[in-house]
Design a protein around this motif. Sequence first.
Motif, short mmCIF file in Angstrom:
data_model
loop_
_atom_site.label_atom_id
_atom_site.label_comp_id
_atom_site.label_asym_id
_atom_site.label_seq_id
_atom_site.Cartn_x
_atom_site.Cartn_y
_atom_site.Cartn_z
N LEU A 46 29.07 85.60 17.21
CA LEU A 46 30.49 85.61 17.57
C LEU A 46 31.01 87.04 17.74
CD1 LEU A 46 31.83 82.75 15.26
CD2 LEU A 46 31.20 82.63 17.68
N THR A 47 30.53 87.92 16.90
CA THR A 47 30.93 89.33 17.02
C THR A 47 30.48 89.90 18.36
OG1 THR A 47 30.77 89.60 14.62
CG2 THR A 47 30.74 91.59 15.94
N LEU A 48 29.26 89.59 18.75
CA LEU A 48 28.76 90.06 20.05
C LEU A 48 29.60 89.51 21.19
CD1 LEU A 48 26.60 91.63 21.60
CD2 LEU A 48 25.18 89.55 21.54
N SER A 49 30.04 88.27 21.09
CA SER A 49 30.86 87.67 22.14
C SER A 49 32.21 88.38 22.26
CB SER A 49 31.07 86.18 21.85
OG SER A 49 29.82 85.50 21.76
N VAL A 50 32.81 88.70 21.11
CA VAL A 50 34.10 89.39 21.14
C VAL A 50 33.95 90.80 21.69
CG1 VAL A 50 36.05 90.14 19.75
CG2 VAL A 50 34.95 87.97 19.25
N LEU A 51 32.89 91.47 21.30
CA LEU A 51 32.66 92.83 21.83
C LEU A 51 32.48 92.81 23.34
CD1 LEU A 51 30.27 94.33 19.10
CD2 LEU A 51 32.67 94.89 19.50
N VAL A 52 31.78 91.80 23.84
CA VAL A 52 31.61 91.69 25.30
C VAL A 52 32.94 91.41 25.98
CG1 VAL A 52 30.52 90.30 27.11
CG2 VAL A 52 29.19 91.03 25.14
N SER A 53 33.78 90.61 25.32
CA SER A 53 35.10 90.34 25.92
C SER A 53 35.97 91.59 25.93
CB SER A 53 35.80 89.23 25.13
OG SER A 53 36.12 89.66 23.81
N TYR A 54 35.77 92.51 24.99
CA TYR A 54 36.51 93.78 25.01
C TYR A 54 36.21 94.56 26.29
CZ TYR A 54 37.67 93.27 20.04
OH TYR A 54 38.17 92.83 18.84
N GLY A 56 35.64 93.33 29.21
CA GLY A 56 36.12 92.65 30.41
C GLY A 56 35.08 91.78 31.08
N ILE A 57 33.96 91.49 30.41
CA ILE A 57 32.93 90.63 30.98
C ILE A 57 33.34 89.18 30.74
CG2 ILE A 57 30.49 89.99 30.91
CD1 ILE A 57 29.91 92.82 29.92
N SER A 58 33.31 88.39 31.79
CA SER A 58 33.78 87.00 31.71
C SER A 58 32.61 86.03 31.71
CB SER A 58 34.72 86.69 32.88
OG SER A 58 34.04 86.84 34.11
N ALA A 59 32.73 85.00 30.89
CA ALA A 59 31.78 83.88 30.83
C ALA A 59 32.54 82.71 30.22
CB ALA A 59 30.53 84.24 30.03
N ILE A 60 31.97 81.54 30.28
CA ILE A 60 32.69 80.34 29.82
C ILE A 60 33.00 80.43 28.34
CG2 ILE A 60 32.57 77.83 29.56
CD1 ILE A 60 30.84 77.75 32.05
N ASP A 63 35.18 83.71 27.42
CA ASP A 63 36.59 83.59 27.77
C ASP A 63 37.32 82.60 26.86
OD1 ASP A 63 36.04 85.37 29.77
OD2 ASP A 63 35.91 83.85 31.36
N TRP A 64 36.69 81.48 26.57
CA TRP A 64 37.33 80.48 25.71
C TRP A 64 37.56 81.03 24.31
CZ3 TRP A 64 35.43 78.22 21.23
CH2 TRP A 64 36.22 77.18 20.71
N PHE A 65 36.55 81.70 23.77
CA PHE A 65 36.68 82.24 22.41
C PHE A 65 37.71 83.37 22.36
CE2 PHE A 65 34.86 84.59 18.66
CZ PHE A 65 35.15 83.61 17.74
#
Length: 301
Positions: A46-54, A56-60, A63-65
């Motif tokens: 989950l941490t990796l997902s949030v860092l990627v969202s920082y 600006g990388i988009s994925a299903i 983006d939802w998380f």
Amino acid sequence: MASTTQKRSTSAKGGSSRGGGRSKKPAPPQKQPIRREVTGFVLLVLTLSVLVSYLGISAIFIDWFAVLLKGLFGYGYWLCAPAMLLAAVVLLTHRGRPVQLRVTCALLVPVLFGALVHMGLCEKEYTASFGVLKALWQDGVALESGGAVSGVLANGSVAVFSKFASVILFTVLLVVLVMTALRLTVGALIEKHRSRPQYEEQPQPEQPAIHLTPLERPKRAAGRARQQIDIPLDDEPGAAKPAPAPTEREGEEGRFTGFFRHKSQKQRTPDQVLAAAAPELPEKPAKPEPAPAQETMPVLE
């Protein structure tokens, strides 16, 4: 007879119980549950997902998380990744220690941070109604409020304790949560500060003043004193004649007096060399000088 039979029966029971106790095998050690490690790996993902969202990388899922965290905590979304990373590290390195309090404090940091920033930056006023949660959610997704959770917490605290007191209260609580998650206490910090090595300042050596010493004159040869020059005057009666200069020793090329070197007596001048090499010529006879003419006196008749 009855007593003897009872003793035998009791001894037999004791022996059977002892024998049965020896025959039992030790219980195998219980395996420690791995649910903490599993939770830690989930938090890392989950941490990796949030860092990627920082970035600006988009994925299903990303983006939802990200929308979920923004709608719940608003401004606290920016501290979700560090908080989950800290909780994951605590779970993966627990070593049998209790970690429930530390993990809870770490995960509550984004909530308090979102509420604190909401009280400081959000200028929009929210009235207590059924639609306040929807408004806070939408503004939280746009990162303009504290979200549904942090915004409601901030508005309720301001209504009860006032904005000034709420800011101080939430700041103190945020510091306490961070220190608890990092397992730091005020006493430990003070003790660490006291036990640090003390470095004494070494006094710098005083630089000596610069003294200029005159150059020493070259030492003269032993047994030779400075010659005093005394030039007598012709008109001075009874003038003492100067003492003859001491002759140089044979084989001595020259001597030094002060900074000057005197010429040796064995050294000849160019005139002396030419005079010794030229042949001797006979002397010419001197011419007779004419006699002076005698003056004649006129004779008077």
